[in-house]
Design an enzyme around this catalytic site. Structure first.
Site, PDB file in Angstrom:
ATOM      1  N   GLU A 258      80.143 -19.610  79.667  1.00 10.94           N
ATOM      2  CA  GLU A 258      78.825 -19.452  79.056  1.00 10.94           C
ATOM      3  C   GLU A 258      77.816 -19.507  80.187  1.00 10.94           C
ATOM      4  O   GLU A 258      78.073 -20.088  81.226  1.00 10.94           O
ATOM      5  CB  GLU A 258      78.569 -20.595  78.071  1.00 10.94           C
ATOM      6  CG  GLU A 258      78.060 -21.906  78.700  1.00 10.94           C
ATOM      7  CD  GLU A 258      79.045 -22.595  79.631  1.00 10.94           C
ATOM      8  OE1 GLU A 258      80.259 -22.401  79.477  1.00 10.94           O
ATOM      9  OE2 GLU A 258      78.588 -23.338  80.538  1.00 10.94           O
TER      10      GLU A 258
ATOM     11  N   SER B 130      70.725 -29.361  95.589  1.00  8.13           N
ATOM     12  CA  SER B 130      71.778 -28.664  94.835  1.00  8.13           C
ATOM     13  C   SER B 130      71.774 -27.150  95.033  1.00  8.13           C
ATOM     14  O   SER B 130      72.807 -26.509  94.896  1.00  8.13           O
ATOM     15  CB  SER B 130      71.665 -28.997  93.347  1.00  8.13           C
ATOM     16  OG  SER B 130      70.354 -28.750  92.867  1.00  8.13           O
TER      17      SER B 130
ATOM     18  N   LYS C 187      77.380 -24.905  92.412  1.00  6.28           N
ATOM     19  CA  LYS C 187      78.212 -24.464  91.286  1.00  6.28           C
ATOM     20  C   LYS C 187      79.564 -23.896  91.730  1.00  6.28           C
ATOM     21  O   LYS C 187      80.545 -23.990  91.019  1.00  6.28           O
ATOM     22  CB  LYS C 187      77.453 -23.445  90.450  1.00  6.28           C
ATOM     23  CG  LYS C 187      76.315 -24.103  89.666  1.00  6.28           C
ATOM     24  CD  LYS C 187      75.745 -23.172  88.634  1.00  6.28           C
ATOM     25  CE  LYS C 187      74.943 -23.939  87.596  1.00  6.28           C
ATOM     26  NZ  LYS C 187      73.657 -24.453  88.120  1.00  6.28           N
TER      27      LYS C 187
END
Ligand SMILES: *Cc1c(COP(=O)(O)O)cnc(C)c1O
Length: 384
Positions: free
Chosen positions: A103, A369, A81
């Site tokens: 968000e 990930s 991320k």
């Protein structure tokens, strides 16, 4: 900009100008060599790129295939991320914004945004459903420590979708000085292509490392798909190569409506959060509830570019059940000493399935990930 019929900009009139401004700012950012160098430096010296391509010593060897892991779990914050949040935060700063809005559902994207805001000196406000705030209290503490304001959202189901609506509402009123930092390759144009470009560093590195260290391209590249950002970042640099591209979706408890998050395997076309894509919805177009053991894959939509790659047959999408993901989570931990995020464990499970089916000697890469520390409670404490 569209991906075949998918994508687009389905937004209320009040957001059209902010979106056009953002698209222009993004074009300028891409062409700004100094900004790109600054981003490259942040990714290397702050986030920890390049991440290794690790060839498993034990996992899958009995199948005769070779499995390599692209180690995004080693990045600062423990997941891919940060590639996206650093990029968008720098873009915001270069285009004169002083504040980031985001968000968050499980809190991972909120934390990654708070990190990027802290390091670049931008104010951060994160919208989060009160149900999620309770479930993810440690991430609320992290965001606050990092200097972000966490704003509770009490509308609707008090979870991620409501937080997105609230963040968009806030952005409509503050777009002059604020950037809406979306967490995946979803939403209205330019978000899907912007997030894709920022995450493509994964596939670009993977491609070069595979050639340099394995002497060839992979036969298949696997990644998990929630909104689809780590997968699209893996796939796009390999689109022109003879490499099978495989997305692992949340198969949950099985493929009955309400039991899964497999929006590419089971979805139908529709508009959600500003883009036309493949969605889990009923015949009247109401979004159906989703389920996944991993919060990051528990989303009824998916990035529009994946819907196109599916339709043209360039990528394949496989549902992986909760049980298969948990088995892969345990297996990777035992065999390689790497505890993966439950999201990433879906990709590991899909790769193990492929390793059985593909010819002996096949080279399969898995984009890992994120790391699994956040999921220990779910695995050992029954807190799913
Ligand atoms: C958020 C998250 C995902 C899902 O997001 P994508 O946009 O589909 O990549 C997957 N894995 C991890 C570790 C995450 O934190």
């Amino acid at each position: 900009m569209r991906f075949g019929p998918y994508g687009g900009r389905y937004a209320p009139e009040i957001l059209m100008e902010p979106l056009r401004d953002l698209a222009d700012a993004y074009d300028a950012f891409r062409g700004d060599q100094q900004a790109q160098e600054e981003l490259g430096s942040l990714l290397r010296r702050y986030a920890g790129r390049a991440t290794p391509l690790y060839r498993c010593r034990n996992l899958g060897t009995e199948t005769g295939s070779i499995i390599c892991l692209k180690r995004e779990d080693l990045l600062h914050g423990g997941a891919h991320k940060i590639n996206n949040t650093l990029g968008q935060a720098l873009l915001a700063k270069k285009s004169g914004r002083r504040r980031l809005i985001a968000e968050t559902g499980a809190g991972q994207h909120g934390v990654a945004t708070a990190m990027a805001g802290a390091v670049l000196g931008l104010e951060v406000e994160v919208f989060m459903g009160v149900v999620d705030m309770e479930r993810q209290a440690p991430n609320v503490s992290r965001m606050e420590l990092l200097g972000a304001t966490v704003t509770p959202v009490r509308t609707g189901s008090k979870t991620l979708s409501d937080a997105v609506d609230e963040a968009l509402r806030n952005w409509a009123a503050t777009a002059d000085d604020s950037h809406y930092l979306i967490g995946s390759c979803v939403g209205p144009d330019p978000f899907p292509r912007m997030v894709r470009d920022l995450q493509s560093v994964i596939g670009t590195e993977l491609r070069a490392q595979s050639i340099a260290e394995e002497g060839r391209l992979p036969d298949a590249a696997v990644a998990c798909v929630g909104g689809g950002s780590n997968a699209i970042g893996t796939f796009v640099p390999l689109l022109g190569d003879p490499v099978r591209l495989i997305g692992a979706e949340a198969g949950g408890r099985g493929l009955k409506p309400g039991d899964h998050g497999a929006s590419l395997t089971c979805g139908s076309p529709g508009v959600l959060h500003g883009a036309y894509s493949s969605l889990l919805q009923d015949e009247e177009g109401r979004i159906t509830p989703t389920h996944s053991i991993s919060a990051g894959l528990d989303y009824p939509g998916v990035g529009p570019e994946h819907a196109l790659l599916r339709d043209i047959g360039r990528a394949e999408y496989l549902p992986v059940t909760d049980a298969e993901a948990v088995a892969a989570f345990r297996l990777l931990s035992r065999k390689e000493g790497i505890i993966p995020a439950l999201e990433s464990a879906h990709a590991v499970a899909a790769a193990l399935r492929l390793a059985e089916e593909m010819p002996e000697g096949s080279l399969i890469t898995v984009t890992l990930s994120g790391r699994g520390d956040k999921d220990l409670q779910t695995i050992t404490g029954g807190g799913a």
